[in-house]
Design a protein around this motif. Sequence first.
Motif, PDB file in Angstrom:
ATOM      1  N   PHE A  80      13.468  -7.256  38.845  1.00 53.79           N
ATOM      2  CA  PHE A  80      12.267  -6.943  38.068  1.00 53.79           C
ATOM      3  C   PHE A  80      12.418  -5.604  37.351  1.00 53.79           C
ATOM      4  CE2 PHE A  80       7.940  -5.277  37.534  1.00 53.79           C
ATOM      5  CZ  PHE A  80       7.390  -6.302  36.787  1.00 53.79           C
ATOM      6  N   GLN A  81      12.997  -4.613  38.019  1.00 53.04           N
ATOM      7  CA  GLN A  81      13.200  -3.308  37.394  1.00 53.04           C
ATOM      8  C   GLN A  81      14.150  -3.412  36.207  1.00 53.04           C
ATOM      9  OE1 GLN A  81      14.434  -1.023  40.782  1.00 53.04           O
ATOM     10  NE2 GLN A  81      12.341  -0.544  41.391  1.00 53.04           N
ATOM     11  N   GLN A  82      15.215  -4.198  36.357  1.00 54.14           N
ATOM     12  CA  GLN A  82      16.138  -4.411  35.246  1.00 54.14           C
ATOM     13  C   GLN A  82      15.424  -5.138  34.102  1.00 54.14           C
ATOM     14  OE1 GLN A  82      19.362  -6.559  37.063  1.00 54.14           O
ATOM     15  NE2 GLN A  82      20.547  -4.693  37.396  1.00 54.14           N
ATOM     16  N   HIS A  83      14.621  -6.110  34.443  1.00 56.56           N
ATOM     17  CA  HIS A  83      13.855  -6.877  33.462  1.00 56.56           C
ATOM     18  C   HIS A  83      12.916  -5.951  32.688  1.00 56.56           C
ATOM     19  CE1 HIS A  83      11.667 -10.217  31.696  1.00 56.56           C
ATOM     20  NE2 HIS A  83      10.545  -9.821  32.275  1.00 56.56           N
ATOM     21  N   GLN A  84      12.256  -5.033  33.381  1.00 54.00           N
ATOM     22  CA  GLN A  84      11.341  -4.083  32.740  1.00 54.00           C
ATOM     23  C   GLN A  84      12.093  -3.164  31.774  1.00 54.00           C
ATOM     24  OE1 GLN A  84       9.171  -2.146  36.009  1.00 54.00           O
ATOM     25  NE2 GLN A  84       7.378  -2.517  34.764  1.00 54.00           N
ATOM     26  N   ARG A  85      13.238  -2.645  32.221  1.00 54.72           N
ATOM     27  CA  ARG A  85      14.018  -1.761  31.347  1.00 54.72           C
ATOM     28  C   ARG A  85      14.453  -2.493  30.085  1.00 54.72           C
ATOM     29  NH1 ARG A  85      16.786   1.062  36.254  1.00 54.72           N
ATOM     30  NH2 ARG A  85      17.191  -1.062  36.697  1.00 54.72           N
ATOM     31  N   GLN A  86      14.857  -3.748  30.248  1.00 52.09           N
ATOM     32  CA  GLN A  86      15.290  -4.549  29.105  1.00 52.09           C
ATOM     33  C   GLN A  86      14.118  -4.775  28.139  1.00 52.09           C
ATOM     34  OE1 GLN A  86      16.647  -8.467  30.109  1.00 52.09           O
ATOM     35  NE2 GLN A  86      17.646  -8.781  28.162  1.00 52.09           N
ATOM     36  N   GLN A  87      12.941  -5.068  28.692  1.00 59.66           N
ATOM     37  CA  GLN A  87      11.751  -5.276  27.854  1.00 59.66           C
ATOM     38  C   GLN A  87      11.394  -3.993  27.103  1.00 59.66           C
ATOM     39  OE1 GLN A  87       9.800  -8.030  27.272  1.00 59.66           O
ATOM     40  NE2 GLN A  87      11.159  -9.300  28.459  1.00 59.66           N
ATOM     41  N   GLN A  88      11.478  -2.845  27.787  1.00 59.12           N
ATOM     42  CA  GLN A  88      11.125  -1.568  27.163  1.00 59.12           C
ATOM     43  C   GLN A  88      12.130  -1.203  26.047  1.00 59.12           C
ATOM     44  OE1 GLN A  88      10.949   1.010  30.545  1.00 59.12           O
ATOM     45  NE2 GLN A  88       8.831   0.454  31.040  1.00 59.12           N
ATOM     46  N   SER A  89      13.412  -1.449  26.287  1.00 57.67           N
ATOM     47  CA  SER A  89      14.410  -1.132  25.255  1.00 57.67           C
ATOM     48  C   SER A  89      14.249  -2.050  24.055  1.00 57.67           C
ATOM     49  CB  SER A  89      15.822  -1.222  25.823  1.00 57.67           C
ATOM     50  OG  SER A  89      16.143  -2.554  26.159  1.00 57.67           O
ATOM     51  N   THR A  90      13.834  -3.284  24.267  1.00 55.97           N
ATOM     52  CA  THR A  90      13.587  -4.215  23.168  1.00 55.97           C
ATOM     53  C   THR A  90      12.397  -3.751  22.333  1.00 55.97           C
ATOM     54  OG1 THR A  90      14.440  -6.044  24.499  1.00 55.97           O
ATOM     55  CG2 THR A  90      13.139  -6.628  22.568  1.00 55.97           C
TER      56      THR A  90
END
Length: 94
Positions: A80-90
Amino acid sequence: MKLSSLALLSLLLAALWTGSLGVSFRSSYSTCCYKDMFIWKKIPALLIKSYQETPTHCSHRAVRVELRNGKRFCMDQHWFQQHQRQQQSTQTSK
């Protein structure tokens, strides 16, 4: 009739007493995640209404996610943390 009235009164008093102490009849383990509650799909951030990490006493470290449509499920905390970082960078690259 008197016995059932007494039993009802006892239950009501017990509920009032525990409510005033801040004690819940629900187990704190109801906030934990179990194997059948996990989902491994990518979820668009706009669908997520809220999320919360599970307490430390739970056997699986996870994040409880609630979608805008009311569905709830669990996600692996690290994923989930990786998913959040990916969403934020997008979002920041737009």
